[in-house]
Motif scaffolding. Structure first.
Motif, PDB file in Angstrom:
ATOM      1  N   THR A   1      -8.365  -3.132  -3.151  1.00  0.00           N
ATOM      2  CA  THR A   1      -7.752  -3.517  -1.880  1.00  0.00           C
ATOM      3  C   THR A   1      -6.595  -2.580  -1.535  1.00  0.00           C
ATOM      4  OG1 THR A   1      -8.116  -5.719  -2.809  1.00  0.00           O
ATOM      5  CG2 THR A   1      -7.037  -5.603  -0.653  1.00  0.00           C
ATOM      6  N   ARG A   2      -5.778  -2.339  -2.546  1.00  0.00           N
ATOM      7  CA  ARG A   2      -4.591  -1.490  -2.337  1.00  0.00           C
ATOM      8  C   ARG A   2      -4.991  -0.073  -1.971  1.00  0.00           C
ATOM      9  NH1 ARG A   2      -1.154  -0.322  -6.989  1.00  0.00           N
ATOM     10  NH2 ARG A   2       0.347   0.675  -5.620  1.00  0.00           N
ATOM     11  N   TYR A   3      -5.923   0.457  -2.731  1.00  0.00           N
ATOM     12  CA  TYR A   3      -6.324   1.847  -2.501  1.00  0.00           C
ATOM     13  C   TYR A   3      -6.969   1.991  -1.132  1.00  0.00           C
ATOM     14  CZ  TYR A   3      -5.375   3.458  -7.264  1.00  0.00           C
ATOM     15  OH  TYR A   3      -4.775   3.826  -8.441  1.00  0.00           O
ATOM     16  N   ALA A   4      -7.754   0.978  -0.754  1.00  0.00           N
ATOM     17  CA  ALA A   4      -8.425   1.033   0.555  1.00  0.00           C
ATOM     18  C   ALA A   4      -7.402   1.004   1.680  1.00  0.00           C
ATOM     19  CB  ALA A   4      -9.401  -0.129   0.691  1.00  0.00           C
ATOM     20  N   ALA A   5      -6.356   0.183   1.509  1.00  0.00           N
ATOM     21  CA  ALA A   5      -5.351   0.052   2.554  1.00  0.00           C
ATOM     22  C   ALA A   5      -4.461   1.291   2.649  1.00  0.00           C
ATOM     23  CB  ALA A   5      -4.500  -1.193   2.296  1.00  0.00           C
ATOM     24  N   ALA A   6      -4.294   1.979   1.521  1.00  0.00           N
ATOM     25  CA  ALA A   6      -3.354   3.100   1.501  1.00  0.00           C
ATOM     26  C   ALA A   6      -3.876   4.298   2.301  1.00  0.00           C
ATOM     27  CB  ALA A   6      -3.076   3.513   0.056  1.00  0.00           C
TER      28      ALA A   6
ATOM     29  N   PRO B   1       0.812  -1.218   0.000  1.00  0.00           N
ATOM     30  CA  PRO B   1       0.000   0.000   0.000  1.00  0.00           C
ATOM     31  C   PRO B   1       0.845   1.267   0.000  1.00  0.00           C
ATOM     32  CG  PRO B   1      -0.772  -1.532   1.697  1.00  0.00           C
ATOM     33  CD  PRO B   1       0.479  -2.107   1.122  1.00  0.00           C
ATOM     34  N   GLN B   2       1.997   1.216   0.611  1.00  0.00           N
ATOM     35  CA  GLN B   2       2.827   2.421   0.729  1.00  0.00           C
ATOM     36  C   GLN B   2       3.257   2.953  -0.632  1.00  0.00           C
ATOM     37  OE1 GLN B   2       3.276  -0.366   2.517  1.00  0.00           O
ATOM     38  NE2 GLN B   2       2.385   0.448   4.406  1.00  0.00           N
ATOM     39  N   SER B   3       3.157   2.115  -1.669  1.00  0.00           N
ATOM     40  CA  SER B   3       3.701   2.533  -2.964  1.00  0.00           C
ATOM     41  C   SER B   3       2.770   3.470  -3.732  1.00  0.00           C
ATOM     42  CB  SER B   3       4.022   1.310  -3.819  1.00  0.00           C
ATOM     43  OG  SER B   3       2.821   0.701  -4.193  1.00  0.00           O
ATOM     44  N   LEU B   4       1.575   3.788  -3.193  1.00  0.00           N
ATOM     45  CA  LEU B   4       0.693   4.716  -3.897  1.00  0.00           C
ATOM     46  C   LEU B   4       1.206   6.136  -3.719  1.00  0.00           C
ATOM     47  CD1 LEU B   4      -2.947   3.462  -3.201  1.00  0.00           C
ATOM     48  CD2 LEU B   4      -1.888   3.778  -5.421  1.00  0.00           C
ATOM     49  N   ARG B   5       2.086   6.529  -4.588  1.00  0.00           N
ATOM     50  CA  ARG B   5       2.732   7.850  -4.480  1.00  0.00           C
ATOM     51  C   ARG B   5       2.687   8.548  -5.818  1.00  0.00           C
ATOM     52  NH1 ARG B   5       2.638   7.295   0.199  1.00  0.00           N
ATOM     53  NH2 ARG B   5       4.275   7.037   1.750  1.00  0.00           N
ATOM     54  N   PRO B   6       2.111   9.724  -5.990  1.00  0.00           N
ATOM     55  CA  PRO B   6       1.353  10.406  -4.943  1.00  0.00           C
ATOM     56  C   PRO B   6      -0.003   9.731  -4.763  1.00  0.00           C
ATOM     57  CG  PRO B   6       1.243  11.632  -6.987  1.00  0.00           C
ATOM     58  CD  PRO B   6       2.158  10.492  -7.242  1.00  0.00           C
ATOM     59  N   PRO B   7      -0.690   9.970  -3.656  1.00  0.00           N
ATOM     60  CA  PRO B   7      -1.986   9.327  -3.446  1.00  0.00           C
ATOM     61  C   PRO B   7      -2.998   9.812  -4.481  1.00  0.00           C
ATOM     62  CG  PRO B   7      -1.582  11.004  -1.759  1.00  0.00           C
ATOM     63  CD  PRO B   7      -0.325  10.888  -2.573  1.00  0.00           C
ATOM     64  N   PRO B   8      -3.977   8.988  -4.792  1.00  0.00           N
ATOM     65  CA  PRO B   8      -4.977   9.405  -5.787  1.00  0.00           C
ATOM     66  C   PRO B   8      -5.787  10.587  -5.258  1.00  0.00           C
ATOM     67  CG  PRO B   8      -5.652   7.374  -4.702  1.00  0.00           C
ATOM     68  CD  PRO B   8      -4.256   7.652  -4.249  1.00  0.00           C
ATOM     69  N   SER B   9      -6.196  11.447  -6.171  1.00  0.00           N
ATOM     70  CA  SER B   9      -7.019  12.594  -5.787  1.00  0.00           C
ATOM     71  C   SER B   9      -8.416  12.109  -5.403  1.00  0.00           C
ATOM     72  CB  SER B   9      -7.127  13.564  -6.956  1.00  0.00           C
ATOM     73  OG  SER B   9      -7.829  12.923  -8.013  1.00  0.00           O
TER      74      SER B   9
ATOM     75  N   ALA C   1      -6.887 -13.304  -8.937  1.00  0.00           N
ATOM     76  CA  ALA C   1      -7.256 -12.060  -9.622  1.00  0.00           C
ATOM     77  C   ALA C   1      -7.635 -10.998  -8.587  1.00  0.00           C
ATOM     78  CB  ALA C   1      -8.416 -12.303 -10.576  1.00  0.00           C
ATOM     79  N   ARG C   2      -8.376 -11.418  -7.567  1.00  0.00           N
ATOM     80  CA  ARG C   2      -8.818 -10.459  -6.540  1.00  0.00           C
ATOM     81  C   ARG C   2      -7.651  -9.852  -5.784  1.00  0.00           C
ATOM     82  NH1 ARG C   2     -13.891 -13.450  -4.909  1.00  0.00           N
ATOM     83  NH2 ARG C   2     -15.436 -12.467  -6.277  1.00  0.00           N
ATOM     84  N   ARG C   3      -6.604 -10.662  -5.605  1.00  0.00           N
ATOM     85  CA  ARG C   3      -5.469 -10.156  -4.831  1.00  0.00           C
ATOM     86  C   ARG C   3      -4.796  -8.977  -5.523  1.00  0.00           C
ATOM     87  NH1 ARG C   3      -4.653 -15.478  -3.230  1.00  0.00           N
ATOM     88  NH2 ARG C   3      -3.046 -15.908  -4.779  1.00  0.00           N
TER      89      ARG C   3
END
Lengths: 321, 325
Positions: free
Chosen positions: A267-272, A8-16, A260-262
């Motif tokens: 999931t990633r965006y929710a965790a970030a 999750p930490q890799s969402l850089r920059p975070p989505p608007s 596929a779900r993984r």
């Protein structure tokens, strides 16, 4: 092809907020459609883009008003990421008043401003090539979404050949989700899409990220070249369809669906950014609930007036013998 | 005297000169070759990139034409031999034609697909067919055919004005014939869309024939023989628009109607004409409308065998004789 989700930490920059809203609108829109089908409130068929929502959302700011976008059978996300018309689209799918195309086109045949979808695989690419021929040099481009299964169609190759020969601003977006209806890609596609593009001398870029900002920074210079050179580009997204092909027709094993779900962006965006995500998710879910209630309460779409060029029936004027 | 091929070529020159939105695409259409039948000669020299020789891709060719039309221009697409239009069926039937109506509002698709067609030139099974019948009854699609009596420029203007895709058939045997020329027995007039060929000074005809452009000369040969040897007077109607079948004038008093069609029998243009005429003429008909078609067979390459499959003047004569005697 399975790409494991990054941390999750890799969402850089975070989505608007805007991007998150768009992603979640499409997710809830598609989930609502599957529910409506189960309830028998929608007829015919539909193809949801669950898991693939981030592709048109990432592309949205890279596409300009003058660009022409061609979509396919799995096109709700393509449309909603480009046009803020969820009422018109749902009314079209449900055949209700306010339908974008009078209820004639349905889920797979939508034409709104410079967005057009068709239901036959590969059919749009030659048409997009013709539009690109007209747009060449204007700075605008024609963008066509296809899947990995679409590469079985000869029309794709005829169009790519022309687009390369004539140096046309054609952006081919491949949503490579690894499965064509029920057939896994290795059973329907020899070789690779990259090698196919190379055979025509067409630039190819493979996108494995599900991070909309990362995808944009990768693609922006390539899309700019499509416009300025002009030249075609095949942008291949390695993605996953986490829902069925249409409705209740997923033949994959639970393990495969789990895999596929993984890699679901969701999931990633929710965790970030759990708090913001939950808030916007609730907001979009409530919006879609209201949307469904409103459209379902509308009267049926009225049939469009017959075309002026339709033949009038011949009057019977025969003599009596 | 202008040959049909020259007339078509001139009409395309005029069309492209008068409307800068018109593009022309096809296989080998550029100069110096100017198309397999030379109908596009001089166009690429004059109009540059608006005229394009394309790869061998009939499907994409039709699709590109539809794309140009969708984007606000107009396109003339040449299919080198109409047999190859089968390769473009999806683009024509499922996209170009349907797009005019499947989006809930009229979407103009000004697209003309030119199809050099027909046999009697010994080109064999896949280069000689008249495939009009396969495109009849496609919503949003109109069919036209070149005749020696209709101004091609007028037809191109009409087809574009319809705002829907049109197939335009040009029988290859017509290319070397002359426009507007008839022998001294007959004269023609245009009644709306339909050319009406009549025997000068004759009273009511014994039989009214209906045919399409490519069969005009074979039908005229039959009419001449029927008159001189069988003392039967025939009148001929030649519509340029094949589908939807236009109003065919003057049939209310016809003693007999015979529709002649170079397409193979079964599900044919001739049966479509009869379908339209029956309810209109039922009260006055004395016998069923006669349909003359090519045989339900592959078209052979050897000239003597090809003659036996395609419609010829002697078959038309025999069919009329049998019906009215």
């Amino acid at each position: 092809m399975i790409v494991t989700a990054a941390s999750p930490q890799s969402l850089r920059p975070p989505p608007s907020d805007r991007d998150l809203r768009s992603l979640l609108l499409i997710r809830h829109f598609e989930l609502a459609l599957l529910r409506l089908f189960e309830q028998g409130a929608v007829s015919g068929t539909t193809h949801t883009c669950l898991g693939q929502e981030y592709i048109p959302v990432a592309l949205a700011p890279l596409l300009l008003d003058d660009d022409f976008v061609f979509s396919n059978h799995r096109g709700h996300g393509h449309f909603l990421a480009r046009h803020a018309e969820p009422y018109g689209l749902l009314a079209e799918i449900m055949g209700r008043e306010g339908a974008l195309c009078g209820g004639v086109g349905g889920s797979q045949h939508v034409y709104h401003r410079r967005f057009l979808s068709t239901g036959v695989q590969g059919e749009s690419l030659p048409v997009a090539t013709g539009v690109a021929l007209k747009l060449a040099g204007s700075g605008a481009l024609a963008c066509a979404y296809v899947g990995d299964g679409t590469w079985g169609e000869g029309a794709v190759y005829e169009a790519l050949n022309m687009a390369a020969l004539w140096r046309l601003p054609l952006l081919v977006v491949v949503e490579h989700n690894g499965i064509a209806q029920s057939t896994p890609t290795p059973a329907q596609l020899a070789g690779t899409i990259g090698a196919r593009a190379a055979a025509f001398g067409v630039r190819h870029h493979r996108v494995t990220s599900t991070d909309v900002e990362e995808i944009r920074s990768e693609l922006a210079p390539l899309v700019a070249a499509v416009r300025s050179e002009p030249s075609p580009l095949v942008a291949e997204f390695v993605t996953h369809r986490i829902g069925p092909h249409s409705k209740g027709d997923d033949t994959r094993s639970p393990e495969e669906i789990d895999r596929a779900r993984r890699s679901d962006w969701h999931t990633r965006y929710a965790a970030a950014d759990p708090e913001r995500f939950a808030r916007l998710d609730r907001e979009q879910q409530e919006f879609v609930d209201r949307l469904v209630a409103e459209i379902a309460a509308r009267p049926p779409a009225t049939p469009p007036a017959p075309s002026a060029s339709a033949p009038a029936p011949e009057p019977a004027t025969g003599r009596r013998p | 005297m202008t040959r049909v091929s020259e007339h078509l070529n001139q009409a395309l020159h005029d069309l492209m000169e008068s409307d800068p939105a018109v593009h022309l695409l096809g296989e080998d259409v550029s100069d110096p070759y100017g198309g397999a039948f030379k109908i596009t000669k001089g166009l690429s020299d004059r109009f540059g990139s608006r005229v394009r020789s394309t790869p061998l891709s009939e499907g994409a060719l039709a699709g590109v034409g539809a794309g140009l039309a969708l984007a606000g221009d107009k396109a003339v697409v040449e299919i080198m031999f109409s047999d190859f239009v089968a390769l473009a069926f999806d683009q024509i039937a499922n996209f170009a034609a349907k797009s005019t109506a499947m989006y809930g509002r009229p979407v103009p698709v000004p697209l003309i697909v030119r199809c050099p067609t027909g046999g009697n030139r010994g080109y064999g099974p896949t280069h000689s067919q008249s495939l009009q019948k396969h495109f009849i009854g496609v919503p949003g699609l109109s069919l036209f055919e070149m005749t020696p009596f209709h101004d091609a420029g007028g037809l191109f203007a009409r087809m574009f004005a319809l705002g829907r895709p049109c197939l335009f058939f040009e029988d290859k045997v017509l290319y070397t014939r002359h426009m507007y020329r008839l022998d001294d027995l007959f004269r023609f007039e245009l009644a709306g869309d339909v050319a009406r060929v009549v025997l000068d000074g004759a009273a009511e005809p014994d039989c009214t024939l209906v045919t399409h452009g490519g069969l005009v000369h074979r039908t005229l040969d039959a009419m001449r023989t029927l008159l001189l040897e069988d003392e039967l007077v025939c009148e001929l109607l030649v519509p340029a628009q094949l589908y939807p079948v236009p109003r065919l004038p003057g049939l209310e008093d016809a003693r007999h109607v015979c529709v002649i069609d170079d397409g193979g029998e079964g599900g044919s243009w001739s049966s479509e004409v009869a379908r339209v005429l029956y309810p209109r003429l039922w009260g006055g008909l004395r016998r069923p409308i006669t349909l003359v078609n090519s045989a339900d067979a592959v078209i052979p390459a050897a000239p003597h065998l090809e003659r036996g499959v395609l419609v010829q003047a002697d078959r038309i004569r025999a069919a009329v004789l049998e019906a009215v005697s």
